[in-house]
Design a protein around this motif. Structure first.
Motif, mmCIF file in Angstrom:
data_model
loop_
_atom_site.group_PDB
_atom_site.id
_atom_site.type_symbol
_atom_site.label_atom_id
_atom_site.label_comp_id
_atom_site.label_asym_id
_atom_site.label_seq_id
_atom_site.Cartn_x
_atom_site.Cartn_y
_atom_site.Cartn_z
ATOM 1 N N ARG A 93 0.838 -1.213 0.000
ATOM 2 C CA ARG A 93 0.000 0.000 0.000
ATOM 3 C C ARG A 93 0.863 1.250 0.000
ATOM 4 N NH1 ARG A 93 -3.995 0.300 4.516
ATOM 5 N NH2 ARG A 93 -4.753 2.034 3.302
ATOM 6 N N PHE A 94 1.936 1.230 0.799
ATOM 7 C CA PHE A 94 2.825 2.391 0.826
ATOM 8 C C PHE A 94 3.575 2.517 -0.486
ATOM 9 C CE2 PHE A 94 6.827 4.591 1.726
ATOM 10 C CZ PHE A 94 6.312 5.798 2.166
ATOM 11 N N HIS A 95 4.017 1.398 -1.042
ATOM 12 C CA HIS A 95 4.717 1.449 -2.331
ATOM 13 C C HIS A 95 3.802 2.015 -3.418
ATOM 14 C CE1 HIS A 95 7.666 -1.840 -0.835
ATOM 15 N NE2 HIS A 95 7.990 -0.649 -0.385
ATOM 16 N N ALA A 96 2.520 1.707 -3.338
ATOM 17 C CA ALA A 96 1.565 2.279 -4.295
ATOM 18 C C ALA A 96 1.473 3.794 -4.125
ATOM 19 C CB ALA A 96 0.195 1.631 -4.127
ATOM 20 N N GLU A 97 1.555 4.268 -2.883
ATOM 21 C CA GLU A 97 1.550 5.716 -2.635
ATOM 22 C C GLU A 97 2.819 6.363 -3.193
ATOM 23 O OE1 GLU A 97 -0.797 8.054 -1.068
ATOM 24 O OE2 GLU A 97 -1.850 6.358 -1.950
ATOM 25 N N VAL A 98 3.955 5.693 -3.020
ATOM 26 C CA VAL A 98 5.214 6.197 -3.583
ATOM 27 C C VAL A 98 5.084 6.270 -5.096
ATOM 28 C CG1 VAL A 98 7.667 5.671 -3.944
ATOM 29 C CG2 VAL A 98 6.648 5.412 -1.672
ATOM 30 N N HIS A 99 4.537 5.219 -5.697
ATOM 31 C CA HIS A 99 4.367 5.183 -7.146
ATOM 32 C C HIS A 99 3.467 6.332 -7.611
ATOM 33 C CE1 HIS A 99 4.412 3.173 -11.056
ATOM 34 N NE2 HIS A 99 3.164 3.583 -11.161
ATOM 35 N N ARG A 100 2.383 6.556 -6.891
ATOM 36 C CA ARG A 100 1.453 7.638 -7.252
ATOM 37 C C ARG A 100 2.132 9.003 -7.138
ATOM 38 N NH1 ARG A 100 -3.233 10.560 -4.715
ATOM 39 N NH2 ARG A 100 -2.485 9.869 -2.686
ATOM 40 N N ALA A 101 2.899 9.197 -6.072
ATOM 41 C CA ALA A 101 3.587 10.479 -5.872
ATOM 42 C C ALA A 101 4.655 10.704 -6.943
ATOM 43 C CB ALA A 101 4.215 10.520 -4.479
ATOM 44 N N VAL A 102 5.425 9.664 -7.266
ATOM 45 C CA VAL A 102 6.440 9.787 -8.306
ATOM 46 C C VAL A 102 5.774 10.067 -9.650
ATOM 47 C CG1 VAL A 102 8.231 8.556 -9.605
ATOM 48 C CG2 VAL A 102 8.147 8.364 -7.119
ATOM 49 N N GLY A 103 4.686 9.364 -9.938
ATOM 50 C CA GLY A 103 3.954 9.600 -11.180
ATOM 51 C C GLY A 103 3.451 11.031 -11.288
ATOM 52 N N GLN A 104 3.018 11.582 -10.169
ATOM 53 C CA GLN A 104 2.545 12.972 -10.163
ATOM 54 C C GLN A 104 3.697 13.919 -10.491
ATOM 55 O OE1 GLN A 104 0.482 14.126 -6.567
ATOM 56 N NE2 GLN A 104 1.002 16.267 -6.869
ATOM 57 N N LEU A 105 4.875 13.650 -9.938
ATOM 58 C CA LEU A 105 6.019 14.524 -10.195
ATOM 59 C C LEU A 105 6.534 14.409 -11.628
ATOM 60 C CD1 LEU A 105 7.997 14.110 -6.871
ATOM 61 C CD2 LEU A 105 6.794 16.145 -7.663
ATOM 62 N N LEU A 106 6.541 13.195 -12.163
ATOM 63 C CA LEU A 106 7.042 12.997 -13.522
ATOM 64 C C LEU A 106 6.062 13.481 -14.580
ATOM 65 C CD1 LEU A 106 8.688 9.462 -13.270
ATOM 66 C CD2 LEU A 106 9.840 11.676 -13.420
ATOM 67 N N GLY A 107 4.797 13.470 -14.256
ATOM 68 C CA GLY A 107 3.771 13.870 -15.212
ATOM 69 C C GLY A 107 3.161 12.652 -15.889
ATOM 70 N N ALA A 108 1.948 12.816 -16.356
ATOM 71 C CA ALA A 108 1.188 11.699 -16.920
ATOM 72 C C ALA A 108 1.855 11.107 -18.155
ATOM 73 C CB ALA A 108 -0.233 12.147 -17.249
ATOM 74 N N ALA A 109 2.378 11.942 -19.031
ATOM 75 C CA ALA A 109 2.980 11.445 -20.270
ATOM 76 C C ALA A 109 4.232 10.612 -19.983
ATOM 77 C CB ALA A 109 3.311 12.595 -21.208
ATOM 78 N N ARG A 110 5.103 11.120 -19.123
ATOM 79 C CA ARG A 110 6.336 10.381 -18.782
ATOM 80 C C ARG A 110 5.991 9.090 -18.037
ATOM 81 N NH1 ARG A 110 11.194 8.911 -20.085
ATOM 82 N NH2 ARG A 110 12.617 8.681 -18.364
ATOM 83 N N HIS A 111 5.045 9.161 -17.113
ATOM 84 C CA HIS A 111 4.589 7.991 -16.359
ATOM 85 C C HIS A 111 4.106 6.911 -17.326
ATOM 86 C CE1 HIS A 111 1.670 6.479 -12.971
ATOM 87 N NE2 HIS A 111 2.487 5.536 -13.380
ATOM 88 N N HIS A 112 3.269 7.298 -18.270
ATOM 89 C CA HIS A 112 2.728 6.346 -19.248
ATOM 90 C C HIS A 112 3.835 5.779 -20.135
ATOM 91 C CE1 HIS A 112 -0.285 4.501 -21.821
ATOM 92 N NE2 HIS A 112 0.375 4.989 -22.854
ATOM 93 N N ALA A 113 4.758 6.618 -20.564
ATOM 94 C CA ALA A 113 5.840 6.166 -21.443
ATOM 95 C C ALA A 113 6.733 5.143 -20.742
ATOM 96 C CB ALA A 113 6.671 7.358 -21.914
ATOM 97 N N ILE A 114 7.047 5.375 -19.477
ATOM 98 C CA ILE A 114 7.897 4.443 -18.739
ATOM 99 C C ILE A 114 7.176 3.117 -18.524
ATOM 100 C CG2 ILE A 114 8.959 3.992 -16.481
ATOM 101 C CD1 ILE A 114 9.677 6.999 -16.395
ATOM 102 N N GLU A 115 5.912 3.180 -18.136
ATOM 103 C CA GLU A 115 5.171 1.932 -17.910
ATOM 104 C C GLU A 115 4.961 1.163 -19.211
ATOM 105 O OE1 GLU A 115 1.648 2.744 -15.619
ATOM 106 O OE2 GLU A 115 2.811 2.720 -13.747
ATOM 107 N N THR A 116 4.747 1.866 -20.312
ATOM 108 C CA THR A 116 4.610 1.201 -21.613
ATOM 109 C C THR A 116 5.915 0.526 -22.003
ATOM 110 O OG1 THR A 116 2.919 2.789 -22.311
ATOM 111 C CG2 THR A 116 4.041 1.549 -24.047
ATOM 112 N N SER A 117 7.026 1.208 -21.795
ATOM 113 C CA SER A 117 8.332 0.630 -22.094
ATOM 114 C C SER A 117 8.604 -0.581 -21.207
ATOM 115 C CB SER A 117 9.415 1.692 -21.895
ATOM 116 O OG SER A 117 10.680 1.165 -22.155
ATOM 117 N N LEU A 118 8.239 -0.487 -19.931
ATOM 118 C CA LEU A 118 8.403 -1.619 -19.021
ATOM 119 C C LEU A 118 7.564 -2.808 -19.480
ATOM 120 C CD1 LEU A 118 9.473 -2.863 -16.362
ATOM 121 C CD2 LEU A 118 7.453 -1.872 -15.245
ATOM 122 N N LEU A 119 6.320 -2.551 -19.857
ATOM 123 C CA LEU A 119 5.448 -3.628 -20.334
ATOM 124 C C LEU A 119 6.047 -4.306 -21.550
ATOM 125 C CD1 LEU A 119 2.805 -5.261 -20.439
ATOM 126 C CD2 LEU A 119 1.819 -3.379 -21.752
#
Length: 192
Positions: A93-119
């Protein structure tokens, strides 16, 4: 007190922030977490975004997803863990909060691009776990291969408490074959 300690995962800097501000302790802790993450370099934020998804992701996953060298990937993993925010004892649950906070800082486009590349890299290496597939689908990724992994996971989860969540993620990621089973699972769960 236990609610106050659980909201910020017991980390002193987050507990102090939750105590210092009025309002919901979890919201105050989240704001303090975001403020702490603002001091972290962007490459480390990229590593935190990936590693906060699953404790099984490591340097080779960063190499494949971010296109960095092996030595740089090991350094980024070390620096991400040095933040103290990826400690396994803090829980998912805490790791999900960290992920959400990092995603907010990086921005939606960068967040999506990294997760797409990871997938894509996980699919290419045949290392995509059902748990990671579920998280990526819940984050909005839509890919036929992701839907196929979730369809297989849904077959194994049929009748379990997680069935609705998996069916919903599979349908959201593009699986038309599971629309009827999703409706059945929702009915069985009483979610009509």
């Amino acid at each position: 007190i236990s609610t106050l300690m659980r909201a910020p995962a017991g980390l002193p800097f987050l507990v102090d922030a939750a105590l210092a501000r009025t309002g919901a302790p979890s919201q105050a802790a989240y704001f303090a977490l975001v403020e702490r993450l603002r001091r972290v370099d962007e490459p480390v934020l990229d590593a935190l975004l990936i590693t906060s998804l699953s404790p099984g992701l490591g340097p080779t996953d960063l190499v494949a997803a971010l296109g960095v060298g092996a030595e740089d990937a090991r350094d980024l993993i070390d620096r991400a863990y040095a933040t103290g925010l990826l400690d396994p004892s803090l829980g998912p649950r805490f790791h999900a909060e960290v992920h959400r906070a990092v995603g907010q800082l990086l921005g939606a486009a960068r967040h999506h691009a990294i997760e797409t590349s990871l997938l894509r890299s996980q699919l290419d290496m045949s290392t995509l776990t059902p748990e990671l597939a579920l998280q990526l689908a819940e984050h909005g990724l839509r890919e036929p291969a992701l839907a196929a992994v979730l369809e297989a996971a849904a077959e194994r989860a049929r009748g379990s408490a997680d069935a609705v969540r998996i069916y919903r993620a599979a349908v959201g990621s593009g699986s038309d074959a599971l629309v009827a089973p999703l409706a059945d699972a929702l009915a069985l769960a009483g979610d009509c």
